[in-house]
Design an enzyme around this catalytic site. Structure first.
Site, PDB file in Angstrom:
ATOM      1  N   PHE A  79      50.098 -25.420   1.938  1.00 39.28           N
ATOM      2  CA  PHE A  79      50.306 -25.100   3.359  1.00 39.28           C
ATOM      3  C   PHE A  79      51.554 -25.777   3.925  1.00 39.28           C
ATOM      4  O   PHE A  79      51.796 -25.707   5.126  1.00 39.28           O
ATOM      5  CB  PHE A  79      49.113 -25.603   4.192  1.00 39.28           C
ATOM      6  CG  PHE A  79      47.795 -24.996   3.818  1.00 39.28           C
ATOM      7  CD1 PHE A  79      47.333 -23.865   4.459  1.00 39.28           C
ATOM      8  CD2 PHE A  79      47.010 -25.548   2.817  1.00 39.28           C
ATOM      9  CE1 PHE A  79      46.116 -23.302   4.129  1.00 39.28           C
ATOM     10  CE2 PHE A  79      45.794 -25.000   2.473  1.00 39.28           C
ATOM     11  CZ  PHE A  79      45.338 -23.865   3.134  1.00 39.28           C
ATOM     12  N   TYR A 147      62.776 -17.616   7.865  1.00 43.22           N
ATOM     13  CA  TYR A 147      61.393 -18.036   7.619  1.00 43.22           C
ATOM     14  C   TYR A 147      60.670 -16.996   6.759  1.00 43.22           C
ATOM     15  O   TYR A 147      60.104 -17.313   5.703  1.00 43.22           O
ATOM     16  CB  TYR A 147      60.655 -18.251   8.953  1.00 43.22           C
ATOM     17  CG  TYR A 147      59.165 -18.368   8.774  1.00 43.22           C
ATOM     18  CD1 TYR A 147      58.621 -19.428   8.049  1.00 43.22           C
ATOM     19  CD2 TYR A 147      58.292 -17.402   9.290  1.00 43.22           C
ATOM     20  CE1 TYR A 147      57.246 -19.524   7.853  1.00 43.22           C
ATOM     21  CE2 TYR A 147      56.927 -17.500   9.106  1.00 43.22           C
ATOM     22  CZ  TYR A 147      56.407 -18.553   8.388  1.00 43.22           C
ATOM     23  OH  TYR A 147      55.056 -18.648   8.185  1.00 43.22           O
TER      24      TYR A 147
END
Ligand code: UDP
Length: 334
Positions: A79, A147
């Protein structure tokens, strides 16, 4: 259906973050032994839920080699990424270094130690501007910002590592993660905050004056952007299902995670007014660069293949859980 994981050792990188901490909590509820590796760059010590915590960086090969020698993990969940679209446009190399280069060097160490089950936080941003909605996993991937590109690159790296090294992997493409565990001890806290629901709740809590609505002339029924909000615990549950699928021998799991239901910015604000009893003033601003009008997931694939069933499918419940956490978090003085 998920099963007991009491025999499993899982490394969670980025386990001190929002989605990571909720997944760690759930892994522990299923009985897994969880080690968290987090550099605390955006993660928070108070969100830690695991059995062991190692403060460090996923790109530090000496450290990760030591960790793999010591623990004999069965699987890794990852994560630990930067995730602010606007920042990624201004600082692309920060995103490519952390999200791509460090992940590649981490995978190298992981595979060297013969750990080959990897569950990766991907994103709806890999699709870019949708050509059709709801978006299914076979929709072309044309990310519009660094991103999204950084996440798409890692998906390609994992696919190549499956072919070359037998890496079994899951790429879970999140839509808009929201809400908090009902215990209200963990939740969403970014600095700076850019996400709609926490911003709306900061206004309700009197910590901001107003919500800026970015774009009120989109081609949507009320002119504001539509997103698919999915509760963080439902995301966490999908990680456990993906882990079970890898254990059962599936080698590549690519799934969208969303509720399949879209809400506009104005609808979110309206529900938050109802939940908080605060009037939540708004102003209308220019659209944010690169925001698609509508992003709604089809999650039919994971529902069908792994039996995923989101439990928090009502936006009001999602915002209620976020609001409860928000109030608790403020009480704690953070
Ligand atoms: N948004 C907004 N005001 C804010 C923050 C977000 O109008 O202060 C809008 C944003 O333009 C998008 C939606 O709310 O249409 C969800 O934004 P968020 O940043 O939460 O998630 P994203 O969909 O960008 O990942």
């Amino acid at each position: 259906m998920n099963r007991e994981l009491s025999h499993l050792k899982v490394l969670v990188i980025g386990g001190a973050g929002y989605i990571g901490s909720h997944t760690v909590k759930l892994l522990k509820e299923y009985g897994a032994h969880v080690t968290v590796l987090d550099n605390l760059s955006t993660g928070k010590q108070y969100l830690l839920q695991g059995d062991d915590f190692i403060e460090g960086d996923l790109g530090d090969k000496d450290l990760t080699s030591l960790i793999f020698k010591k623990y004999k993990f069965d699987a890794v969940m990852h994560f630990a990424a930067f995730s602010i679209v606007g920042e990624s446009v201004v600082l692309p190399l920060k995103y490519y270094e952390n999200n791509v280069a460090k992940t590649a060097s981490f995978l190298e160490v992981m595979i060297e130690h013969n750990v080959k089950k990897f569950i990766f936080s991907s994103t709806a941003a890999v699709y870019g501007e949708p050509m059709r909605t709801p978006i299914t996993e076979d929709h072309p991937c044309n990310p519009k910002n660094p991103y999204g590109r950084s996440k798409a690159m890692v998906e390609n790296i994992m696919s190549d590592s499956l072919a070359a090294d037998g890496l079994q992997y899951a790429a879970l493409r999140y839509f808009n993660a929201a809400g908090a565990d009902p215990c209200a001890m963990i939740g969403e806290a970014h600095e700076p905050e850019t996400h709609l629901i926490p911003i709306v709740l900061e206004v309700a809590a009197g910590r901001r004056e107003e919500v800026k609505i970015y774009g009120a002339n989109y081609n949507t029924p009320d002119g504001t952007c539509i997103r698919d909000y999915i509760h963080v615990n439902d995301l966490a549950e999908a990680h456990i299902l993906a882990l079970n699928a890898l254990i059962d021998g599936k080698d590549c799991c690519i799934y969208n995670l969303g509720s399949g239901q879209g809400y506009s910015v104005r609808q979110v604000i309206e529900v938050a007014r109802e939940v908080t009893g605060h009037m939540i003033p708004v102003t209308e601003e220019r659209p944010r660069a690169g925001d698609p009008a509508v992003l709604v997931a089809s999650s039919a694939k994971i529902r069908k293949e792994l039996g995923w069933q989101p439990k928090y499918d009502d936006l009001k419940v999602i915002i209620e859980t976020a609001w409860k956490w928000h109030k608790n978090d403020r009480k704690a003085g953070r």
